[in-house]
Design a protein around this motif. Structure first.
Motif, PDB file in Angstrom:
ATOM      1  N   LEU A 208     108.554 -39.572 -71.265  1.00 56.17           N
ATOM      2  CA  LEU A 208     108.261 -39.126 -72.622  1.00 56.17           C
ATOM      3  C   LEU A 208     108.852 -37.749 -72.914  1.00 56.17           C
ATOM      4  O   LEU A 208     108.951 -37.352 -74.071  1.00 56.17           O
ATOM      5  CB  LEU A 208     106.737 -39.071 -72.838  1.00 56.17           C
ATOM      6  CG  LEU A 208     105.986 -40.401 -72.658  1.00 56.17           C
ATOM      7  CD1 LEU A 208     104.489 -40.175 -72.773  1.00 56.17           C
ATOM      8  CD2 LEU A 208     106.473 -41.415 -73.691  1.00 56.17           C
ATOM      9  N   LYS A 209     109.241 -37.051 -71.876  1.00 64.23           N
ATOM     10  CA  LYS A 209     109.790 -35.712 -72.054  1.00 64.23           C
ATOM     11  C   LYS A 209     110.900 -35.498 -71.028  1.00 64.23           C
ATOM     12  O   LYS A 209     110.793 -35.931 -69.878  1.00 64.23           O
ATOM     13  CB  LYS A 209     108.692 -34.661 -71.875  1.00 64.23           C
ATOM     14  CG  LYS A 209     109.160 -33.222 -72.050  1.00 64.23           C
ATOM     15  CD  LYS A 209     107.988 -32.256 -72.004  1.00 64.23           C
ATOM     16  CE  LYS A 209     107.129 -32.391 -73.247  1.00 64.23           C
ATOM     17  NZ  LYS A 209     106.071 -31.350 -73.301  1.00 64.23           N
ATOM     18  N   ALA A 210     111.967 -34.844 -71.457  1.00 60.56           N
ATOM     19  CA  ALA A 210     113.081 -34.547 -70.552  1.00 60.56           C
ATOM     20  C   ALA A 210     112.808 -33.241 -69.810  1.00 60.56           C
ATOM     21  O   ALA A 210     112.326 -32.268 -70.412  1.00 60.56           O
ATOM     22  CB  ALA A 210     114.381 -34.433 -71.343  1.00 60.56           C
ATOM     23  N   PRO A 211     113.092 -33.186 -68.512  1.00 58.64           N
ATOM     24  CA  PRO A 211     112.860 -31.951 -67.762  1.00 58.64           C
ATOM     25  C   PRO A 211     113.978 -30.941 -67.989  1.00 58.64           C
ATOM     26  O   PRO A 211     115.125 -31.313 -68.242  1.00 58.64           O
ATOM     27  CB  PRO A 211     112.876 -32.432 -66.305  1.00 58.64           C
ATOM     28  CG  PRO A 211     113.860 -33.565 -66.333  1.00 58.64           C
ATOM     29  CD  PRO A 211     113.663 -34.253 -67.671  1.00 58.64           C
ATOM     30  N   THR A 212     113.652 -29.675 -67.922  1.00 59.36           N
ATOM     31  CA  THR A 212     114.708 -28.666 -67.851  1.00 59.36           C
ATOM     32  C   THR A 212     115.229 -28.631 -66.419  1.00 59.36           C
ATOM     33  O   THR A 212     114.555 -29.079 -65.476  1.00 59.36           O
ATOM     34  CB  THR A 212     114.170 -27.277 -68.232  1.00 59.36           C
ATOM     35  OG1 THR A 212     113.202 -26.877 -67.243  1.00 59.36           O
ATOM     36  CG2 THR A 212     113.522 -27.296 -69.607  1.00 59.36           C
ATOM     37  N   VAL A 213     116.419 -28.104 -66.237  1.00 58.52           N
ATOM     38  CA  VAL A 213     116.993 -28.009 -64.889  1.00 58.52           C
ATOM     39  C   VAL A 213     116.136 -27.095 -64.018  1.00 58.52           C
ATOM     40  O   VAL A 213     115.915 -27.370 -62.830  1.00 58.52           O
ATOM     41  CB  VAL A 213     118.447 -27.499 -64.958  1.00 58.52           C
ATOM     42  CG1 VAL A 213     118.997 -27.271 -63.539  1.00 58.52           C
ATOM     43  CG2 VAL A 213     119.330 -28.490 -65.698  1.00 58.52           C
ATOM     44  N   ASP A 214     115.596 -26.017 -64.605  1.00 61.38           N
ATOM     45  CA  ASP A 214     114.743 -25.095 -63.841  1.00 61.38           C
ATOM     46  C   ASP A 214     113.472 -25.797 -63.364  1.00 61.38           C
ATOM     47  O   ASP A 214     113.037 -25.620 -62.216  1.00 61.38           O
ATOM     48  CB  ASP A 214     114.380 -23.880 -64.690  1.00 61.38           C
ATOM     49  CG  ASP A 214     115.558 -22.925 -64.845  1.00 61.38           C
ATOM     50  OD1 ASP A 214     115.519 -22.103 -65.773  1.00 61.38           O
ATOM     51  OD2 ASP A 214     116.496 -23.019 -64.027  1.00 61.38           O
TER      52      ASP A 214
ATOM     53  N   VAL B 113     108.962 -27.881 -54.435  1.00 63.74           N
ATOM     54  CA  VAL B 113     107.569 -28.222 -54.143  1.00 63.74           C
ATOM     55  C   VAL B 113     107.468 -29.533 -53.375  1.00 63.74           C
ATOM     56  O   VAL B 113     106.684 -29.670 -52.429  1.00 63.74           O
ATOM     57  CB  VAL B 113     106.750 -28.304 -55.459  1.00 63.74           C
ATOM     58  CG1 VAL B 113     105.353 -28.850 -55.183  1.00 63.74           C
ATOM     59  CG2 VAL B 113     106.670 -26.934 -56.120  1.00 63.74           C
ATOM     60  N   LEU B 114     108.297 -30.508 -53.771  1.00 64.45           N
ATOM     61  CA  LEU B 114     108.231 -31.844 -53.164  1.00 64.45           C
ATOM     62  C   LEU B 114     109.228 -32.024 -52.024  1.00 64.45           C
ATOM     63  O   LEU B 114     109.292 -33.092 -51.429  1.00 64.45           O
ATOM     64  CB  LEU B 114     108.496 -32.907 -54.236  1.00 64.45           C
ATOM     65  CG  LEU B 114     107.418 -33.028 -55.320  1.00 64.45           C
ATOM     66  CD1 LEU B 114     107.899 -33.934 -56.449  1.00 64.45           C
ATOM     67  CD2 LEU B 114     106.126 -33.561 -54.719  1.00 64.45           C
ATOM     68  N   ASP B 115     110.019 -30.968 -51.753  1.00 59.55           N
ATOM     69  CA  ASP B 115     111.034 -31.044 -50.687  1.00 59.55           C
ATOM     70  C   ASP B 115     111.938 -32.261 -50.921  1.00 59.55           C
ATOM     71  O   ASP B 115     112.186 -33.053 -50.026  1.00 59.55           O
ATOM     72  CB  ASP B 115     110.358 -31.134 -49.313  1.00 59.55           C
ATOM     73  CG  ASP B 115     111.342 -30.901 -48.166  1.00 59.55           C
ATOM     74  OD1 ASP B 115     112.398 -30.283 -48.423  1.00 59.55           O
ATOM     75  OD2 ASP B 115     111.054 -31.343 -47.040  1.00 59.55           O
ATOM     76  N   ALA B 116     112.449 -32.366 -52.154  1.00 60.54           N
ATOM     77  CA  ALA B 116     113.240 -33.540 -52.553  1.00 60.54           C
ATOM     78  C   ALA B 116     114.727 -33.372 -52.315  1.00 60.54           C
ATOM     79  O   ALA B 116     115.520 -34.244 -52.699  1.00 60.54           O
ATOM     80  CB  ALA B 116     112.993 -33.848 -54.026  1.00 60.54           C
ATOM     81  N   GLY B 117     115.134 -32.263 -51.713  1.00 57.37           N
ATOM     82  CA  GLY B 117     116.532 -32.107 -51.338  1.00 57.37           C
ATOM     83  C   GLY B 117     117.499 -32.004 -52.505  1.00 57.37           C
ATOM     84  O   GLY B 117     118.677 -32.317 -52.367  1.00 57.37           O
ATOM     85  N   GLY B 118     117.029 -31.562 -53.656  1.00 57.68           N
ATOM     86  CA  GLY B 118     117.916 -31.412 -54.806  1.00 57.68           C
ATOM     87  C   GLY B 118     118.091 -32.657 -55.641  1.00 57.68           C
ATOM     88  O   GLY B 118     118.816 -32.643 -56.641  1.00 57.68           O
ATOM     89  N   ALA B 119     117.431 -33.759 -55.251  1.00 57.42           N
ATOM     90  CA  ALA B 119     117.622 -35.024 -55.963  1.00 57.42           C
ATOM     91  C   ALA B 119     117.171 -34.933 -57.416  1.00 57.42           C
ATOM     92  O   ALA B 119     117.827 -35.467 -58.319  1.00 57.42           O
ATOM     93  CB  ALA B 119     116.862 -36.142 -55.246  1.00 57.42           C
ATOM     94  N   LEU B 120     116.061 -34.264 -57.673  1.00 55.47           N
ATOM     95  CA  LEU B 120     115.541 -34.168 -59.034  1.00 55.47           C
ATOM     96  C   LEU B 120     116.434 -33.283 -59.900  1.00 55.47           C
ATOM     97  O   LEU B 120     116.691 -33.602 -61.071  1.00 55.47           O
ATOM     98  CB  LEU B 120     114.114 -33.626 -59.016  1.00 55.47           C
ATOM     99  CG  LEU B 120     113.079 -34.509 -58.303  1.00 55.47           C
ATOM    100  CD1 LEU B 120     111.737 -33.803 -58.228  1.00 55.47           C
ATOM    101  CD2 LEU B 120     112.943 -35.851 -59.011  1.00 55.47           C
ATOM    102  N   ALA B 121     116.932 -32.202 -59.330  1.00 45.38           N
ATOM    103  CA  ALA B 121     117.813 -31.320 -60.099  1.00 45.38           C
ATOM    104  C   ALA B 121     119.107 -32.025 -60.474  1.00 45.38           C
ATOM    105  O   ALA B 121     119.627 -31.842 -61.580  1.00 45.38           O
ATOM    106  CB  ALA B 121     118.119 -30.056 -59.288  1.00 45.38           C
TER     107      ALA B 121
END
Length: 389
Positions: free
Chosen positions: A45-51, A59-67
């Motif tokens: 429902l909402k787009a994330p900012t890159v920050d 926080v989730l130790d996602a290895g940059g995947a979300l960014a």
């Protein structure tokens, strides 16, 4: 605002959160974000900012995947709106066709990393767009491009259905992919349809049919194509399950020759573009299945390459499969304790898709036969993570 949201971000955020056993409330406390904001991100429902994406990555130790998803989103909703408008106007421009083909490549590149259940609705939606355009007014050249795009999407959809053990749906969409490929006279899609059928029947234990389908795929696949290489690798796996080590080795040698001078594709994660580094991973699987003594060394090298830090790496599905392969090789080498540990890691990663679950079950059976006490831990993990039928 919703039209700019990439649905892959929400699916990836939810997966990383659940993998760490966090509720939305707990993640909100850790990330200093409201529960409602996180819910909107996950629901698309909402787009994330890159920050924000980078902060959640840490926080989730996602290895940059979300960014990465936030920085270069695939705007599926906007594509849909544009396509619908153009269909209504009976105006299929070159730009629309380019975007459809780009969407096909994006989805095929998402296959190794996305959860099948999250990928399926995206593939279904794109396939529906193509079908609507084919019903409209198009030139012969445009029609062929749409048929080819539809063929790739249909075979990808069938593959995802196989991963989810939805075989009735898989058979229907393989048939549709074959028909589209026949109309477009596209030999590579035709070959992929046969190769995909070969994999499906192999997972069901029909090794001779898998062997026959793999050879058929090789005969019709264009020379030098990814489909021909993959079908040859599939033949090797069929021979391994049959138990013919000599034939297995000869087929693997052919794969090695076919990939000897093959460049790494621009999008190595693309499911239908053969990445030569896959050849080693397939060799590890195949040798482990064949009971070849060389399997352990090859499988260890593959796992080290895929997952150097032990966190799943960039291709967590392949890493899980590599752990099962190494586990099988270790059981054969009398190292059942390590095999059980690797099997437990693979299963609890949540990355063993339903169509591959038989591999985990086979490893469990062999570890139990060895009498290793660690088998109990692996069995508990299998009982907890086994996919629902």
């Amino acid at each position: 605002m919703a039209s700019s949201v990439d649905p892959r971000f929400g699916a990836a955020l939810r997966e990383f959160r659940q993998r760490r056993g966090l509720s939305l409330r707990l993640l909100g406390q850790l990330a200093h974000r409201s529960k409602s904001h996180l819910h909107e991100l996950e629901a698309g429902l909402k787009a994330p900012t890159v920050d924000t994406a980078r902060h959640l990555d840490r926080v989730l130790d996602a290895g940059g995947a979300l960014a990465r998803l936030a920085d270069a989103p695939v705007d599926h909703a906007a594509e849909a709106g544009e396509l619908r408008a153009r269909v209504a106007a009976s105006d299929v421009s070159g730009d629309v066709l380019d975007r459809i083909e780009q969407g096909v490549d994006d989805l095929a590149s998402s296959y190794p990393t996305m959860v099948p259940a999250d990928l399926l609705p995206l593939v279904r939606r794109h396939l529906s767009y193509v079908g609507r355009l084919l019903d409209g007014r198009v030139t012969l050249a445009q029609q062929r491009r749409l048929l080819v795009a539809g063929g790739w999407l249909a075979v990808l959809r069938a593959t995802v259905h196989i991963d989810l053990r939805q075989r009735t749906a898989a058979v229907a969409h393989l048939r549709a992919a074959r028909d589209l490929a026949d109309h477009a006279e596209h030999g590579e899609i035709q070959a992929w349809c046969l190769e995909t059928r070969a994999w499906d029947v192999l997972t069901q234990g029909d090794y001779r049919t898998a062997l026959d389908l793999s050879r058929q795929a090789q005969r019709i696949a264009p020379k030098g194509s990814s489909a021909r290489i993959q079908a040859t690798a599939q033949e090797a796996r069929a021979w391994a399950r049959i138990g013919d080590v000599g034939a297995t080795r000869r087929a693997l040698d052919r794969v090695e020759r076919l990939t000897a001078n093959l460049p790494v594709p621009e999008r190595a994660e693309h499911h239908y573009r053969y990445d030569p580094t896959k050849a080693v991973a397939y060799a590890a699987t195949t040798l482990a299945w064949a009971g070849d003594p060389g399997a352990e060394q090859v499988a260890r090298a593959v796992l080290t390459e895929l997952d150097p830090h032990g966190d799943g790496g960039a291709r967590p599905r392949r890493s899980a499969s590599a752990r099962l392969d190494l586990g099988l090789a270790l059981v054969a080498a009398g190292q059942s304790d390590e095999a059980a540990a690797l099997g437990t890691q693979a299963v609890t990663s949540g990355r063993v898709v339903p169509s591959n679950w038989w591999r985990a079950a086979e490893l469990l059976a062999k570890v139990e036969q060895s009498g290793a006490p660690e088998a109990a831990t692996l069995r508990d993990a299998c009982l907890e993570y086994a996919p629902r039928r």
